[in-house]
Design a protein around this motif. Structure first.
Motif, PDB file in Angstrom:
ATOM      1  N   ILE A  91       0.846  -1.203   0.000  1.00 37.62           N
ATOM      2  CA  ILE A  91       0.000   0.000   0.000  1.00 37.62           C
ATOM      3  C   ILE A  91       0.879   1.250   0.000  1.00 37.62           C
ATOM      4  O   ILE A  91       0.681   2.174  -0.809  1.00 37.62           O
ATOM      5  CB  ILE A  91      -0.938  -0.010   1.226  1.00 37.62           C
ATOM      6  CG1 ILE A  91      -2.003  -1.097   1.049  1.00 37.62           C
ATOM      7  CG2 ILE A  91      -1.565   1.354   1.464  1.00 37.62           C
ATOM      8  CD1 ILE A  91      -2.856  -1.348   2.287  1.00 37.62           C
ATOM      9  N   GLU A 152     -11.310   0.822  -1.002  1.00 36.24           N
ATOM     10  CA  GLU A 152     -11.227  -0.451  -0.278  1.00 36.24           C
ATOM     11  C   GLU A 152     -12.631  -1.043  -0.289  1.00 36.24           C
ATOM     12  O   GLU A 152     -13.520  -0.567   0.407  1.00 36.24           O
ATOM     13  CB  GLU A 152     -10.738  -0.207   1.149  1.00 36.24           C
ATOM     14  CG  GLU A 152     -10.416  -1.495   1.885  1.00 36.24           C
ATOM     15  CD  GLU A 152      -9.889  -1.227   3.291  1.00 36.24           C
ATOM     16  OE1 GLU A 152      -8.929  -0.445   3.440  1.00 36.24           O
ATOM     17  OE2 GLU A 152     -10.472  -1.775   4.237  1.00 36.24           O
ATOM     18  N   ASP A 181      -7.812  -1.734  -2.828  1.00 37.25           N
ATOM     19  CA  ASP A 181      -7.337  -2.721  -1.866  1.00 37.25           C
ATOM     20  C   ASP A 181      -8.237  -3.951  -1.994  1.00 37.25           C
ATOM     21  O   ASP A 181      -9.413  -3.915  -1.636  1.00 37.25           O
ATOM     22  CB  ASP A 181      -7.386  -2.140  -0.442  1.00 37.25           C
ATOM     23  CG  ASP A 181      -6.801  -3.091   0.606  1.00 37.25           C
ATOM     24  OD1 ASP A 181      -6.945  -4.324   0.439  1.00 37.25           O
ATOM     25  OD2 ASP A 181      -6.230  -2.616   1.601  1.00 37.25           O
ATOM     26  N   SER A 203      -3.076  -7.263   0.869  1.00 33.08           N
ATOM     27  CA  SER A 203      -2.321  -7.993   1.860  1.00 33.08           C
ATOM     28  C   SER A 203      -2.487  -9.472   1.556  1.00 33.08           C
ATOM     29  O   SER A 203      -3.598  -9.998   1.581  1.00 33.08           O
ATOM     30  CB  SER A 203      -2.851  -7.688   3.263  1.00 33.08           C
ATOM     31  OG  SER A 203      -2.299  -8.615   4.178  1.00 33.08           O
TER      32      SER A 203
HETATM   33  C1  LIG Z   1      -4.485  -6.590   6.863  1.00 40.91           C
HETATM   34  C2  LIG Z   1      -4.845  -5.556   5.862  1.00 40.91           C
HETATM   35  C3  LIG Z   1      -3.867  -4.698   5.350  1.00 40.91           C
HETATM   36  C4  LIG Z   1      -2.437  -4.714   5.813  1.00 40.91           C
HETATM   37  O1  LIG Z   1      -1.799  -5.904   5.511  1.00 40.91           O
HETATM   38  P1  LIG Z   1      -0.488  -6.431   6.301  1.00 40.91           P
HETATM   39  O2  LIG Z   1      -0.090  -7.632   5.524  1.00 40.91           O
HETATM   40  O3  LIG Z   1      -0.928  -6.708   7.698  1.00 40.91           O
HETATM   41  O4  LIG Z   1       0.509  -5.323   6.249  1.00 40.91           O
HETATM   42  C5  LIG Z   1      -4.268  -3.783   4.391  1.00 40.91           C
HETATM   43  N1  LIG Z   1      -5.544  -3.709   3.959  1.00 40.91           N
HETATM   44  C6  LIG Z   1      -6.502  -4.500   4.450  1.00 40.91           C
HETATM   45  C7  LIG Z   1      -7.882  -4.373   3.936  1.00 40.91           C
HETATM   46  C8  LIG Z   1      -6.178  -5.460   5.408  1.00 40.91           C
HETATM   47  O5  LIG Z   1      -7.149  -6.232   5.903  1.00 40.91           O
END
Ligand SMILES: *Cc1c(COP(=O)(O)O)cnc(C)c1O
Length: 382
Positions: A91, A152, A181, A203
């Motif tokens: 991200i 997201e 995301d 992620s």
């Molecule tokens: C967990 C998560 C992240 C971050 O991911 P990490 O692997 O923990 O750094 C980012 N976006 C969403 C929607 C998540 O659930």
């Protein structure tokens, strides 16, 4: 789901998942080559070829990146994928490689709980940050003059959904790039690049790898220049995945379709079993036909995720419920083969009620899991 007849290795998601990223078979070599542990590679004379230094490239990443690219964009040769040490590394790579001082970015106000920290950092670098909620496509109203729109959908933990194609079209009409995301949906649930996004970011720590033992992130993108900048960012910051993690992730992707199919179906069944409970309010799952997110989700998603959320009357009621569960671990994160749940308010970052519970459904037998949750609700009511 046989909507990709051009794919020479098969058109189903299960076939695609088990074969994703595999190299041409080599006699006496394993099907999925093992992790390549190398800080540097033998490099006589001129610098040439893909592998020189381990912060820039690694053959284990290359195979994993192909696998993820095949899932995010099965029909597109022009999509590139880069893996990172975590979802946040991925991200940050997109945001900080694409934005400059004076730019404006639109973030969701109800997104992942680290986004407020990211916002503060962006603002410290002179970037204007605007926020709007995911539901109702409210980010549309903040797009004028923005350089990047961050979506997201479904949002974590609220499980709201926005119309990705509508937002992407509006952003592109204003010259903005669009990133989605895709963590919660996984590429088997949603393909943001096909819905018009420039980047699909996720992620891999969650359902993509699904065993709760790996941190990973990735960026898939179809704009070569933008992806060059993302790659440069990875080199500068060095937020790289270890070869072992990358290999474990690739191995786990082989079972992605099985896990997603099982976990998501059980999540929907569990949501159905919870809807008549009088102590539960605000039950959300994008697959529930009467969920406010369902109409949009049904148009743009192929599967609705393994996460559901609901609110119990109080913090202590929710704590009693979590303590009474036997098959569901009180833990954060989601997407793993073992069910987890948590009272989200304990982190303090999300705008949720004190009794708000986010539950991630694992691969247990549906009847066992549903019985455990209903029994724990009964126990918590006393
Ligand atoms: C967990 C998560 C992240 C971050 O991911 P990490 O692997 O923990 O750094 C980012 N976006 C969403 C929607 C998540 O659930």
């Amino acid at each position: 789901m046989n909507d990709h007849p051009a794919n020479p290795v098969g058109t189903g998601d299960g076939t695609r998942a088990v074969r994703a990223g595999l190299p041409e078979p080599v006699k006496n070599e394993p099907t999925l080559p093992g992790p390549v542990f190398a800080a540097h590679f033998h490099l006589p004379g001129e610098v040439s070829g893909p592998y020189a230094y381990g912060r820039d490239d690694n053959p284990t990443w290359t195979l994993l990146e192909s696998a993820i690219g095949e899932l995010e964009a099965p029909d597109r040769e022009d999509v590139r994928t880069l893996v990172f040490a975590s979802g946040m590394a991925a991200i940050s790579a997109v945001l900080f490689s694409q934005l400059r001082a004076g730019d404006a970015v639109v973030l969701p106000s109800d997104g992942y709980q680290v986004l407020p920290l990211v916002r503060a950092q962006l603002e410290a670098y002179g970037i204007e940050v605007r926020t709007a909620p995911t539901a109702g496509d409210a980010q549309l109203d903040a797009l004028d003059g923005a350089r990047l729109l961050w979506i997201e959908s479904p949002s974590n933990p609220g499980l709201d959904v926005c119309d990705i194609r509508r937002l992407a079209d509006a952003a592109h009409a204003r010259g903005a790039l669009v990133a989605v995301d895709n963590t919660l949906a996984t590429p088997l649930g949603q393909r943001p690049l096909e819905l018009g996004a420039d980047f699909s970011v996720a992620s891999g720590t969650k359902q993509l790898t699904g065993h709760g033992d790996v941190l990973l992130g990735y960026v898939s993108g179809r704009d070569g220049e933008a992806m060059d900048a993302v790659r440069r960012w990875r080199k500068i910051v060095g937020a790289i995945s270890g070869p072992m993690e990358a290999w474990l992730a690739h191995r786990s992707i082989a079972t992605l379709q099985l896990r997603v199919e099982r976990q998501n179906a059980t999540a929907l069944a569990l949501a159905g079993a919870l809807r008549d409970r009088p102590e539960i309010t605000g039950l959300r799952h994008p697959g529930l036909p009467d969920d406010p997110a369902h109409p949009t989700a049904a148009r743009q998603m192929r599967r609705f995720g393994c996460v559901l959320s609901f609110t119990l009357p109080s913090r202590t009621h929710a704590e009693r419920f979590l303590r009474a569960l036997r098959l569901v671990e009180d833990a954060t994160s989601f997407g793993g083969v073992r069910s987890t749940a948590e009272r989200r308010g304990r982190w303090g970052g999300d705008p949720v009620p004190e009794g708000f519970v986010r539950m991630s459904v694992g691969a247990e037998d549906p009847a066992d899991l549903i019985a455990d949750v209903l029994r724990a609700l009964d126990a918590a009511a006393d």
